[in-house]
Structure formats: C-alpha cells, structure tokens
Design an enzyme around this catalytic site. Structure first.
Site, PDB file in Angstrom:
ATOM      1  N   THR A   1      -3.347   6.112   1.033  1.00  0.00           N
ATOM      2  CA  THR A   1      -5.214   5.104   1.042  1.00  0.00           C
ATOM      3  C   THR A   1      -5.149   6.167   0.306  1.00  0.00           C
ATOM      4  OG1 THR A   1      -4.591   5.814   3.100  1.00  0.00           O
ATOM      5  CG2 THR A   1      -6.988   5.492   2.625  1.00  0.00           C
ATOM      6  N   HIS A   2      -4.238   6.626  -0.877  1.00  0.00           N
ATOM      7  CA  HIS A   2      -4.724   7.217  -2.054  1.00  0.00           C
ATOM      8  C   HIS A   2      -4.847   6.089  -3.380  1.00  0.00           C
ATOM      9  CE1 HIS A   2      -3.048  11.004  -0.430  1.00  0.00           C
ATOM     10  NE2 HIS A   2      -4.077  11.051   0.216  1.00  0.00           N
ATOM     11  N   ASN A   3      -5.457   4.727  -2.956  1.00  0.00           N
ATOM     12  CA  ASN A   3      -6.357   3.814  -4.018  1.00  0.00           C
ATOM     13  C   ASN A   3      -7.600   4.957  -4.626  1.00  0.00           C
ATOM     14  OD1 ASN A   3      -5.106   1.759  -3.065  1.00  0.00           O
ATOM     15  ND2 ASN A   3      -6.485   2.531  -1.655  1.00  0.00           N
TER      16      ASN A   3
END
Length: 587
Positions: free
Chosen positions: A516-518
């Site tokens: 989920t590391h945008n």
C-alpha cells in the site's frame, strides 16, 4: 446550493495518522481543530470486538476496512502512450477508509529511513559520480536531513510503543540490532517480539552466510505499555490478524487507539466523519486558501467550510488529486519535465518465495504483523553498487503473519489447483512452510507520474486520478540482484522444497497485492521549482496550506513508510503552532 458554515481555525482534510498527530499537539494547546474524514468513524463498531474482529471473510477477503472502488478509484496506464483504464478492483494496494486511515489496518512494521535517503541525489553523486544516475531517474533530496527528523522518530516510537532492538546508540554499534541502522538516542521503548520458529530458521541461515539478522521493528506491543501521553497498549496475543484488521487485544498501535481518544472530548476539537472534501477553494489571487467544499456522503448535501489554516493529509493519491482538482500548483509534464504536482510517483518493489520443511513445526497461524527477523545488508546503498548497473535495494525478511485459514495457502510448485491432491498438500504443508520476502526501493522515473484523467469521472462528476506507472530497468535489475541473495538464504536454510522467486518487472500488474506504499506527487524540497511543499511541508503556492503524508516523499526507500510519516507529522505539528503564532512563510 452549498451551505456555508461558521469558520474554524484549523481544518484538517483526512482523518488518518497525521491528523491524529496534529490534533494531539494543537488541541491541548488551545487551538480549534476540525477533522474532515470521508469514511466512517470505527470507534465502538464490530471492527475491534470478538468474534467479529477475526472475521477473515469480512475484513480481509471483502476488504471491509479499506476504501472501495465505488468511493474512489483510479485509472492506470503503463506509459504516456497508452490509453488509461479504470482499476475496477483496488487489489495491489489497500487505501485506508475511515478514521485512522491505512494506519488502522496496517501490519505495524516501523522503520527509520537511512541517512542517505534524505540526500539521495547528493549521496549517489558523491559516491558513484553524477553519470551513474540515469537521465530518467528524477530522484531529489528532501531539503532536510536525518538529524532534523531524529528527535521526532524518537517521539513517534515512544508514542506508538515500538518493539525492537537498537543497532546504533549515538554512534556505538549494539549487538543484536540492525548494523546499518541510522544512529538513535535511546533504545526502543519495548523489547522485541518473541522469536518464532520461522525467525530461528532465518537467523540460522543468514548467520551461516555471515549476515547479522535482527528483529523487525514492530508496532505490535511485546508487553503491556503505557506511552508518554498515558495511553495504554495491551500485549500482543500473536493471533496473526493485523494487516486488514484492527486489534482486539489493543496491542497494535493505531491513531484510533492512541491519538484521537486524547482529544475527542475537548470542546475545541471536532471530528466530522462521512465528510468528503471535493475541492480546496483559494482566494481570488490564488495565494491563500479560504475554505474547502465537502459533501455529506449520507445526504449528498454540499457544504463550504471556511478556515484560517488548512492541513491536507489524506492518502497519497488523494492529496495529489485534490491539488489538481483545485488547480493549486503546476501539473507535472513528463515531456518537458516541468511542473511539480503529480511528479515522482513511486511504489514499492516487492517479491518473495516459499520454503517447505517436512521436519520443522512452523505453525504460521501464530503470528503478528511485524513478527520476524530481517537482514538489511542489501537495502538502499548499504552495499557497493559499483558495476551493478542499478541503484537501490531491499531488506530480506522472514515475517510470520497472515497465516489465516482462507488466505494462506503455501503449496509446493506443481501442486494441482483443486481436488484431493490439493487438499492433501494443504494438510501436509500448512504447518511446515514459511516465506521469505524482499521489500525494495522504487526510485523516481520521469515517466511515472499522476494527472487527471480526461475521460473517467467519479460519482460527484470530478475527473479520476490517472496513474502512469511501470517498473523500469533499475527496478528489475535491483529485484533480480536482491532475489539472488534471498535464494542463497533459502538454500542455506535447508528446506526440502524451495519455490521460485518472482522478479518484479514490467508490466505492473494491479491484480496482485504488493504494497500500500504509494509515495510522491506532492514532493518536498528546498527548491520551489522542483517541489510542491517546502521542508516545513508548507505549500510553495498557497501559504496557509500544509501537506503531509507519504505524498511528500521525493522517492521511495526500501523501508516501510509509516516511521517517516509519523516523524514528519510530529514535526509538522510543531511548525503549525509556530505558524499560528505569526502567520508567515516558515524558513
């Protein structure tokens, strides 16, 4: 017609981690804070209570705590030459939804970025020469250093009760901790989580190869803990229901458990859930923000909320979209490489493999979000990249989590996909298998960016955010190199069967969960011509607007981003108090 509401002193857009950190500081100081959150307020709901909390179908399979596509989705293309199409399911990453944001359903892995991360272009130029950085790699320095953030890392770890083992106390190497850790002033607030069988296998294997494995820093409390604010965490029960869940034992640190309860009852604080901000409204000359427009998602009624100071801290992609929709700043152009909003969109390069041990009892059902051991030897610039043809790297870990009955099916290569043989393989290997994983950096590329889609709109008639992204040659080379190190560890571990490691390469596939590391899109820096916000997170274009979260990262490190997001949020809270004492450009 929109209803205009009475003015508030500070309006915070997004009710996640940064909102909680800002409110915790400003509300007790007597400042009036309003938080607008488009999702629900989970407090008092089934999300944190047994037996509902462990409903895997509800919270994991059906993604009950994450944002659904009918609320907001994105369009994606792999290059500027392609037509972008909507992402019909958000599967490769899981944006938070509701109070607490993504830090509500996170795993709890809590790192500090390397000292070189903040001065990456300068660092790589000094070590390898300017020509080692490809023309298309648009990495930038942050405009601050690790030393600027170190005290805030310390404070964040104390607030969230991080469990771990220090590797570098004021420059003195500490046995058992990360030998590549940037210096820290104190030990972790809590000792590491218990060692699992998978961690022991990993530690033994990496030790044979000369590496020093250490416990993963965790926001899963290894012991009961009371933080400096007097907030209490319980002890982790190793139930393995962390990512995609909240914690029924109150052992996982979250904004909803540690930050918002401090201010909820204060008369100068208000949390308005179900309020979706659709536009930021500037003054006629565009230099200040005077209000935000939001929609009550239950009634569809539109409101205008005036304020004197605004903090934009929604999810990375939402921060970028709101700036573009509000025409604040100059959109990034990948051809001329001018403009800043949407620039340097980055993701995370991850991979993994499975191992099978008929003579070891591993039991993956016993786990925690950050229960595991890790080596950091091949992350970022912790190793010599001379002649390798790429920059960056990743940590290699054995993490024991998510061993839940529906989702976890580690099976040897060649196992039938259905029938009695599939059932037998599940019974044979569930308790005797484990995984290794790589969590790698993703450095900015001129062709990866975000803008507004010209064709697709949301339920309010606003253009969707268009993501142009693909893994590049640097990512593929880095992934292949670190995967090779992971495969050496797997061989040393003595597994009977080792699965094949995947290489993260083009094309980016959104159907598989990766991270989920945008990051990026509203990046920070000391130059207004190449960044959206200053090193104090103040908009270069609109003086009374501050932006926080992973959207300000100029590129993505090989570590999980929650630690630096927390440190930046705490530093921002102090800067906001300073600004309120005399509104000005902070410098």
């Amino acid at each position: 017609m929109a209803t205009r509401l009475p003015e508030k002193e500070i309006v915070v857009i997004g009710g996640g981690l940064t909102a909680g950190l800002v409110a915790r500081k400003l509300v007790p100081a007597g400042r009036e804070v309003l938080v607008l959150e488009r999702g629900p307020d989970w407090s008092g709901s089934a999300v944190g209570e047994l037996p509902h909390q462990r409903d895997e179908l509800r919270w994991a399979t059906y993604r009950g705590m994450t944002r659904r596509e009918n609320v907001e989705t994105y369009t994606l293309r792999h290059s500027p030459d392609e037509e972008a199409l909507p992402m019909r399911q958000l599967l490769s990453f899981l944006p938070g939804f509701g109070v607490g944001g993504a830090a509500q359903h996170w795993n709890g892995q809590t790192w500090r970025f390397s000292e070189s991360d903040y001065v990456l272009r300068q660092h790589l130029t000094e070590r390898y020469g300017a020509k080692s950085i490809p023309d298309g790699m648009t990495i930038q320095d942050w405009g601050l250093t690790y030393r600027d953030l170190q005290p805030y890392y310390e404070e964040f770890e104390a607030l969230f009760g991080i469990a771990g083992k220090a590797g570098n106390l004021r420059g003195v190497r500490q046995a058992g901790g990360n030998p590549f850790e940037p210096w820290r002033a104190t030990e972790y607030p809590l000792p590491p989580l218990e060692m699992s069988e998978a961690s022991q296998i990993f530690k033994d294997a990496t030790g044979q190869l000369g590496y020093e494995a250490f416990p993963l820093p965790a926001a899963n409390a290894s012991q009961p803990y009371r933080n400096p604010d007097g907030m209490q965490l319980g002890q982790c029960q190793y139930c393995g229901h962390c990512e995609r869940f909240t914690c029924e034992a109150n052992a996982k640190a979250t904004p909803a458990s540690l930050l918002f309860p401090l201010v909820r009852s204060r008369p100068n604080f208000e949390l308005r859930a179900g309020a979706e901000v659709i536009r930021l409204n500037t003054t006629a000359d565009g230099t200040r923000l005077e209000s935000v427009s939001y929609v009550d998602v239950a009634t569809g009624q539109e409101f205008i909320q005036p304020g004197s100071l605004f903090v934009l801290c929604s999810y990375t992609l939402s921060n970028v979209r709101l700036l573009l929709l509000s025409k604040i700043g100059t959109p990034y152009d990948p051809v001329t490489r001018t403009g800043t909003v949407g620039k340097n969109y980055c993701y995370q390069v991850t991979s993994g493999l499975n191992m099978f041990f008929p003579d070891r009892y591993i039991n993956p059902f016993m786990g925690a979000g950050a229960l595991g051991f890790v080596i950091d030897d091949f992350n970022n610039d912790n190793f010599d990249h001379t002649g390798l043809g790429f920059h960056g790297g990743g940590y290699i870990s054995a993490t024991q989590t998510n061993g839940r009955p529906i989702d976890t099916r580690r099976l040897p290569p060649g196992t039938p996909r259905w029938g009695s043989a599939w059932k037998k393989a599940n019974a044979d290997w569930y308790l005797r298998s484990m995984g290794l994983s790589v969590h790698g950096s993703n450095y900015a590329n001129a062709r990866n960016y975000m803008d507004l889609d010209p064709d697709y709109k949301d339920q309010w008639g606003r253009p969707l955010l268009r993501i142009t992204f693909d893994f590049d040659d640097n990512d593929a080379l880095m992934c292949r190199y670190v995967n090779g190190k992971m495969e050496e560890i797997a061989a040393a571990a003595g597994a009977k069967i080792v699965g094949k490691a995947s290489v993260r390469k083009s094309p980016y596939d959104t159907r598989q969960y990766q991270s989920t590391h945008n990051t990026g899109g509203t990046i920070m820096g000391s130059d207004p011509g190449s960044s959206v916000v200053s090193p104090h997170l103040q908009s270069w274009d609109v003086e009374n607007l501050f932006i926080s979260g992973a959207s300000v990262f100029p590129q993505n490190s090989g570590y999980n981003p929650t630690g630096p997001v927390g440190a930046l949020g705490l530093r921002l809270a102090e800067d906001l108090l300073s600004y309120l004492s005399g509104p000005r450009r902070l410098g």
